[in-house]
Design an enzyme around this catalytic site. Structure first.
Site, PDB file in Angstrom:
ATOM      1  N   CYS A  85      -6.919 -16.195-125.873  1.00  0.00           N
ATOM      2  CA  CYS A  85      -6.777 -15.562-127.194  1.00  0.00           C
ATOM      3  C   CYS A  85      -5.977 -16.084-128.029  1.00  0.00           C
ATOM      4  O   CYS A  85      -4.653 -15.671-128.023  1.00  0.00           O
ATOM      5  CB  CYS A  85      -6.868 -13.781-126.730  1.00  0.00           C
ATOM      6  N   CYS A 120      -4.300 -13.349-130.323  1.00  0.00           N
ATOM      7  CA  CYS A 120      -3.224 -12.802-129.363  1.00  0.00           C
ATOM      8  C   CYS A 120      -1.996 -13.366-129.315  1.00  0.00           C
ATOM      9  O   CYS A 120      -0.811 -12.829-129.364  1.00  0.00           O
ATOM     10  CB  CYS A 120      -3.780 -11.977-128.149  1.00  0.00           C
ATOM     11  N   ASP A 121      -2.066 -14.575-128.867  1.00  0.00           N
ATOM     12  CA  ASP A 121      -0.957 -15.234-128.335  1.00  0.00           C
ATOM     13  C   ASP A 121      -0.464 -16.575-129.076  1.00  0.00           C
ATOM     14  O   ASP A 121       0.633 -17.085-129.045  1.00  0.00           O
ATOM     15  CB  ASP A 121      -1.358 -15.981-127.005  1.00  0.00           C
TER      16      ASP A 121
END
Ligand code: FAD
Ligand code: NAP
Length: 305
Positions: A130, A133-134
């Site tokens: 992701c 997200c990261d």
């Protein structure tokens, strides 16, 4: 007893809930996590009509907002099994059992692991599925993205805002991604490609990923490349374990429906990415949701005369 119990609150499930509740059905929308599904992992959506550009979480919020007004009940739980007892369907979560006249399956799909050595070991220590997200954790690093579809190429472009460089490794010499996304990647100076190549092993120290061994499928040569992070986008697996007992899936686990979203179990419908279908998109998920809700309404009307 719900008229319609919808499992999964991605775009497909939320649209089914909107249409079913507006038909005056008693609707339960059952979700194991946060509403929005895969949209929560998408930074920019540019192909949802009506919006030139909208973030995934914002579109999720806009789809969720009206549901309360029409009386949709939000239920929380991970569905583990669906049982059919005549015209009654039992939806079983880890903590509860719900009964419904119709069930709409909208559990979607999730990222498929690559299966390379080191992938599980370095998960969350440099290996990610992701970028939204990261990505920000990988500022000024050299990153590897695995895959050649829309997700891999789009997320590689997204990562260039943080990374020093992004390399896309693809097992063929031609991308699967939509042409417009390909063109943007080819024009991006931070992106380079390793064609006809696969990840052989992800390596690192006790802290995090340091390098990746990559095999060229044409020459057989294996070379080691320094990377600070590896983002894997090699396709999706259906989230259909909870309905494996019903005999409604194909050999890969995708739920088979007709164009009315009916499965071969009367009163059980399937929509969105979970379905065996050609195009897995927000627009197609939304269309499926509207169709299934209307069919659920017809099914209940016929059942009750
Ligand atoms: P999902 O969005 O997968 O939602 C399924 C929901 O069901 C989830 O909330 C999940 O938690 C829940 N669930 C699953 N199993 C259970 C269970 N057992 N019990 C309870 N709840 C359960 N499409 C576009 O059109 N445009 C884009 O720009 C775009 N970008 C994308 C970028 C990425 C990185 C990815 C991964 C996908 C992208 N897509 C895009 C595809 C799009 O997000 C999907 O097609 C769409 O979200 C599918 O919707 P869905 O409702 O069928 O399933
Ligand atoms: P996908 O379209 O299935 O692409 C997966 C990619 O990974 C393919 O390029 C495939 O190679 C490669 N691959 C598969 N297994 C591999 C392996 N074991 N080793 C190396 N490479 C492997 O999956 P996706 O990109 O995640 O997209 C999923 C769905 O979401 C699609 O329907 C897509 O259109 C949609 N989506 C849409 C958007 C958008 O509209 N902007 C954005 C993201 C996702 P091959 O090409 O050789 O098969």
């Amino acid at each position: 007893m719900y008229d319609t119990l919808i499992i999964g609150s991605g775009p497909a499930g939320m649209t089914a809930a909107l249409y079913a509740s507006r038909s005056n059905l008693k609707v339960g929308l059952l979700e194991r996590g946060i509403y929005g599904g895969q949209m929560n992992n998408t930074a920019d959506i540019e192909n949802y009509p009506g919006y030139e550009l909208i973030s995934g979480p914002e579109l999720a919020e806009k789809m969720y907002e009206p549901l309360e007004k029409f009386g949709v009940e939000h239920l929380f739980g991970q569905v583990v099994e669906v049982q059919v007892e005549g015209s009654v369907k039992k939806v079983i979560t880890e903590d509860d059992t719900f009964e419904a006249k119709t069930v709409i399956l909208a559990m979607g799909a999730q990222h498929r692991p690559l299966g390379a050595p080191g992938e599980a070991e370095f998960n969350s220590r440099g290996v990610s599925y992701c970028a939204v997200c990261d990505g920000a954790f990988f500022r000024n690093q050299d990153l590897l993205v695995v895959g050649g579809g829309d997700s891999a190429v789009e997320e590689a472009i997204f990562l260039t805002q943080f990374a020093n460089s992004v390399t896309i490794v693809h097992r063929r010499d031609e991308l699967r991604a939509q042409k417009i996304i390909q063109d943007r990647a080819f024009a991006n100076e931070k992106i380079t490609f390793l064609w006809d190549s696969v990840v052989e092993e992800i390596k690192g120290d006790e802290r995090k990923v340091q390098s990746v061994n990559i095999r060229n499928l044409k020459t057989g040569e294996v070379t080691e490349h320094a990377f600070g992070g590896v983002f894997i986008y090699v396709g999706l697996d259906p989230m259909s374990e909870a309905v494996a007992n019903l005999g409604i899936t194909d050999e890969h686990g995708w739920v088979v429906t007709n164009e009315l979203m009916e499965t071969n179990q009367p009163g059980i419908f399937a929509i969105g990415d979970l379905r065996q279908k050609q195009l897995r998109q927000i627009t197609t998920a939304v269309g499926d949701g509207a169709t299934a809700a209307q069919q659920a309404y017809h099914y209940i009307t016929e059942l009750e005369g």
